[in-house]
Motif scaffolding. Structure first.
Motif, PDB file in Angstrom:
ATOM      1  N   ASP A  59       0.866  -1.193   0.159  1.00 45.40           N
ATOM      2  CA  ASP A  59       0.156  -0.037  -0.096  1.00 45.40           C
ATOM      3  C   ASP A  59       0.801   1.229  -0.086  1.00 45.40           C
ATOM      4  O   ASP A  59       1.526   1.376   0.942  1.00 45.40           O
ATOM      5  CB  ASP A  59      -0.809   0.088   1.124  1.00 45.40           C
ATOM      6  N   ARG A  60       1.026   1.901  -1.088  1.00 48.20           N
ATOM      7  CA  ARG A  60       1.865   2.897  -1.272  1.00 48.20           C
ATOM      8  C   ARG A  60       1.563   4.029  -0.249  1.00 48.20           C
ATOM      9  O   ARG A  60       2.430   4.832   0.289  1.00 48.20           O
ATOM     10  CB  ARG A  60       2.012   3.643  -2.883  1.00 48.20           C
ATOM     11  N   GLN A  61       0.309   4.392  -0.017  1.00 48.71           N
ATOM     12  CA  GLN A  61      -0.058   5.369   0.860  1.00 48.71           C
ATOM     13  C   GLN A  61       0.162   5.052   2.469  1.00 48.71           C
ATOM     14  O   GLN A  61       0.731   5.908   2.848  1.00 48.71           O
ATOM     15  CB  GLN A  61      -1.421   5.671   0.589  1.00 48.71           C
ATOM     16  N   LYS A  62       0.135   3.871   2.724  1.00 47.42           N
ATOM     17  CA  LYS A  62       0.470   3.651   4.103  1.00 47.42           C
ATOM     18  C   LYS A  62       1.983   3.587   4.229  1.00 47.42           C
ATOM     19  O   LYS A  62       2.495   4.020   5.381  1.00 47.42           O
ATOM     20  CB  LYS A  62      -0.120   2.266   4.346  1.00 47.42           C
ATOM     21  N   LEU A  63       2.627   3.763   3.316  1.00 47.27           N
ATOM     22  CA  LEU A  63       4.152   3.843   3.105  1.00 47.27           C
ATOM     23  C   LEU A  63       4.488   5.357   2.894  1.00 47.27           C
ATOM     24  O   LEU A  63       5.660   5.498   2.901  1.00 47.27           O
ATOM     25  CB  LEU A  63       4.920   2.841   2.003  1.00 47.27           C
ATOM     26  N   GLY A  64       3.462   6.082   2.971  1.00 48.08           N
ATOM     27  CA  GLY A  64       3.717   7.620   2.817  1.00 48.08           C
ATOM     28  C   GLY A  64       3.884   8.193   1.600  1.00 48.08           C
ATOM     29  O   GLY A  64       4.278   9.439   1.402  1.00 48.08           O
ATOM     30  N   PHE A  65       3.628   7.521   0.544  1.00 53.40           N
ATOM     31  CA  PHE A  65       3.631   7.861  -1.024  1.00 53.40           C
ATOM     32  C   PHE A  65       2.035   8.306  -1.384  1.00 53.40           C
ATOM     33  O   PHE A  65       1.626   7.382  -2.108  1.00 53.40           O
ATOM     34  CB  PHE A  65       4.359   6.841  -1.625  1.00 53.40           C
ATOM     35  N   ASP A  66       1.798   9.498  -0.933  1.00 46.90           N
ATOM     36  CA  ASP A  66       0.648   9.954  -1.052  1.00 46.90           C
ATOM     37  C   ASP A  66       0.123  10.606  -2.385  1.00 46.90           C
ATOM     38  O   ASP A  66      -1.097  10.576  -2.585  1.00 46.90           O
ATOM     39  CB  ASP A  66       0.130  10.953   0.146  1.00 46.90           C
ATOM     40  N   MET A  67       1.110  10.732  -3.163  1.00 51.38           N
ATOM     41  CA  MET A  67       0.867  11.518  -4.531  1.00 51.38           C
ATOM     42  C   MET A  67       1.254  10.587  -5.562  1.00 51.38           C
ATOM     43  O   MET A  67       2.417  10.135  -5.641  1.00 51.38           O
ATOM     44  CB  MET A  67       1.636  12.903  -4.715  1.00 51.38           C
ATOM     45  N   LEU A  68       0.276  10.484  -6.306  1.00 53.85           N
ATOM     46  CA  LEU A  68       0.809   9.743  -7.811  1.00 53.85           C
ATOM     47  C   LEU A  68       0.432  10.697  -8.708  1.00 53.85           C
ATOM     48  O   LEU A  68      -0.525  11.627  -8.830  1.00 53.85           O
ATOM     49  CB  LEU A  68      -0.543   8.518  -7.771  1.00 53.85           C
ATOM     50  N   VAL A  69       1.457  10.545  -9.575  1.00 50.18           N
ATOM     51  CA  VAL A  69       1.562  11.827 -10.733  1.00 50.18           C
ATOM     52  C   VAL A  69       2.004  10.943 -11.964  1.00 50.18           C
ATOM     53  O   VAL A  69       2.794  10.162 -12.318  1.00 50.18           O
ATOM     54  CB  VAL A  69       2.838  12.851 -10.338  1.00 50.18           C
ATOM     55  N   VAL A  70       1.468  11.410 -13.116  1.00 43.03           N
ATOM     56  CA  VAL A  70       1.763  10.866 -14.740  1.00 43.03           C
ATOM     57  C   VAL A  70       2.651  12.112 -15.057  1.00 43.03           C
ATOM     58  O   VAL A  70       1.957  13.228 -15.154  1.00 43.03           O
ATOM     59  CB  VAL A  70       0.361  10.663 -15.297  1.00 43.03           C
ATOM     60  N   ILE A  71       3.595  11.781 -15.374  1.00 38.89           N
ATOM     61  CA  ILE A  71       4.575  12.860 -15.977  1.00 38.89           C
ATOM     62  C   ILE A  71       4.474  12.712 -17.711  1.00 38.89           C
ATOM     63  O   ILE A  71       5.113  11.432 -17.962  1.00 38.89           O
ATOM     64  CB  ILE A  71       5.955  12.651 -15.464  1.00 38.89           C
ATOM     65  N   SER A  72       4.521  13.447 -18.448  1.00 45.64           N
ATOM     66  CA  SER A  72       4.767  13.302 -19.688  1.00 45.64           C
ATOM     67  C   SER A  72       5.910  13.971 -20.080  1.00 45.64           C
ATOM     68  O   SER A  72       6.449  15.003 -19.650  1.00 45.64           O
ATOM     69  CB  SER A  72       3.508  13.894 -20.615  1.00 45.64           C
ATOM     70  N   VAL A  73       6.741  13.270 -21.054  1.00 42.35           N
ATOM     71  CA  VAL A  73       8.177  13.662 -21.284  1.00 42.35           C
ATOM     72  C   VAL A  73       8.306  13.931 -22.767  1.00 42.35           C
ATOM     73  O   VAL A  73       7.948  12.827 -23.385  1.00 42.35           O
ATOM     74  CB  VAL A  73       9.224  12.773 -20.751  1.00 42.35           C
ATOM     75  N   THR A  74       8.668  14.858 -23.339  1.00 44.56           N
ATOM     76  CA  THR A  74       9.546  14.763 -24.683  1.00 44.56           C
ATOM     77  C   THR A  74      10.760  15.087 -24.752  1.00 44.56           C
ATOM     78  O   THR A  74      11.382  15.841 -24.232  1.00 44.56           O
ATOM     79  CB  THR A  74       8.734  16.117 -25.454  1.00 44.56           C
ATOM     80  N   LEU A  75      11.339  14.011 -25.590  1.00 45.93           N
ATOM     81  CA  LEU A  75      13.038  14.152 -25.628  1.00 45.93           C
ATOM     82  C   LEU A  75      13.441  15.421 -26.516  1.00 45.93           C
ATOM     83  O   LEU A  75      12.655  15.708 -27.309  1.00 45.93           O
ATOM     84  CB  LEU A  75      13.340  12.873 -26.377  1.00 45.93           C
ATOM     85  N   ALA A  76      14.652  15.993 -26.357  1.00 44.41           N
ATOM     86  CA  ALA A  76      15.076  16.964 -27.012  1.00 44.41           C
ATOM     87  C   ALA A  76      15.391  16.631 -28.517  1.00 44.41           C
ATOM     88  O   ALA A  76      15.320  17.294 -29.476  1.00 44.41           O
ATOM     89  CB  ALA A  76      16.255  17.423 -26.428  1.00 44.41           C
ATOM     90  N   THR A  77      16.001  15.427 -28.490  1.00 46.19           N
ATOM     91  CA  THR A  77      16.234  14.750 -30.003  1.00 46.19           C
ATOM     92  C   THR A  77      15.611  13.404 -30.193  1.00 46.19           C
ATOM     93  O   THR A  77      15.645  12.605 -29.028  1.00 46.19           O
ATOM     94  CB  THR A  77      17.737  14.870 -30.191  1.00 46.19           C
ATOM     95  N   HIS A  78      15.297  13.025 -31.226  1.00 45.98           N
ATOM     96  CA  HIS A  78      14.556  11.852 -31.268  1.00 45.98           C
ATOM     97  C   HIS A  78      15.800  10.689 -31.945  1.00 45.98           C
ATOM     98  O   HIS A  78      15.657  10.520 -33.125  1.00 45.98           O
ATOM     99  CB  HIS A  78      13.388  11.778 -32.345  1.00 45.98           C
ATOM    100  N   ASN A  79      16.385  10.305 -31.204  1.00 45.53           N
ATOM    101  CA  ASN A  79      17.582   9.150 -31.592  1.00 45.53           C
ATOM    102  C   ASN A  79      17.845   8.200 -30.721  1.00 45.53           C
ATOM    103  O   ASN A  79      17.320   8.331 -29.427  1.00 45.53           O
ATOM    104  CB  ASN A  79      18.897   9.892 -32.055  1.00 45.53           C
ATOM    105  N   ARG A  80      18.518   7.229 -30.993  1.00 38.88           N
ATOM    106  CA  ARG A  80      18.558   5.933 -30.173  1.00 38.88           C
ATOM    107  C   ARG A  80      19.385   6.579 -28.840  1.00 38.88           C
ATOM    108  O   ARG A  80      19.031   6.106 -27.824  1.00 38.88           O
ATOM    109  CB  ARG A  80      19.431   4.876 -30.770  1.00 38.88           C
TER     110      ARG A  80
END
Length: 158
Positions: A59-80
């Motif tokens: 249980d993440r909340q009982k362990l103190g991780f009260d915030m769930l977040v979705v982070i969207s990321v765009t890379l600076a360059t699109h290469n391997r």
């Protein structure tokens, strides 16, 4: 899906996904097979990789991780190279629960659990934004979880 799975295998997988601590006797009662047949089937499913492991559901909340977040990321360059650097960064961040490479506007969606806004701010401002592979970061705080299931929809499969 592998054609070698029969209805007993699927029921066994479904029961173990629900409770990975079931004994062979309990499993046998649940799917109407003998304990020895359940043991053989479980061993085969583990050996063939259908069952990757067993874990405790914390249980993440009982362990103190009260915030769930979705982070969207765009890379600076699109290469391997950029993709590999970003992937390596995520592997070293324990607050990252899941990460997906996406089609569409954003390159990645990353699900993180943090203790609060201070931890989120540190993660975004001190870790993600300064990283050479990242161009843009957008966060969305989860207000409510309508459904959470970490398994696979085994029932009805076939």
């Amino acid at each position: 899906m592998d054609q070698d799975l029969d209805s007993f295998d699927l029921r066994l997988l479904q029961e173990l996904q629900r409770d990975g601590r079931l004994t062979n006797n309990e499993l046998a009662d649940a799917i109407a097979l003998s304990p020895s047949q359940c043991s053989r089937r479980r061993s085969r499913l583990e050996a063939e990789g259908y069952i990757r492991g067993y874990h405790a559901d914390l249980d993440r909340q009982k362990l103190g991780f009260d915030m769930l977040v979705v982070i969207s990321v765009t890379l600076a360059t699109h290469n391997r190279d950029s993709a590999q650097k970003f992937s390596n960064l995520l592997r070293g961040l324990p607050e990252v629960l899941e990460a997906y490479q996406m089609t569409g506007e954003m390159d990645y969606h990353v699900k993180v659990a943090v203790r609060g806004l201070n931890d989120l701010t540190r993660l975004v401002n001190d870790v993600l934004l300064p990283h050479e592979a990242i161009q843009h970061v957008k966060t969305a705080i989860v207000l409510d979880t309508l459904k959470s299931f970490s398994g696979v929809p085994v029932s009805g499969t076939r």
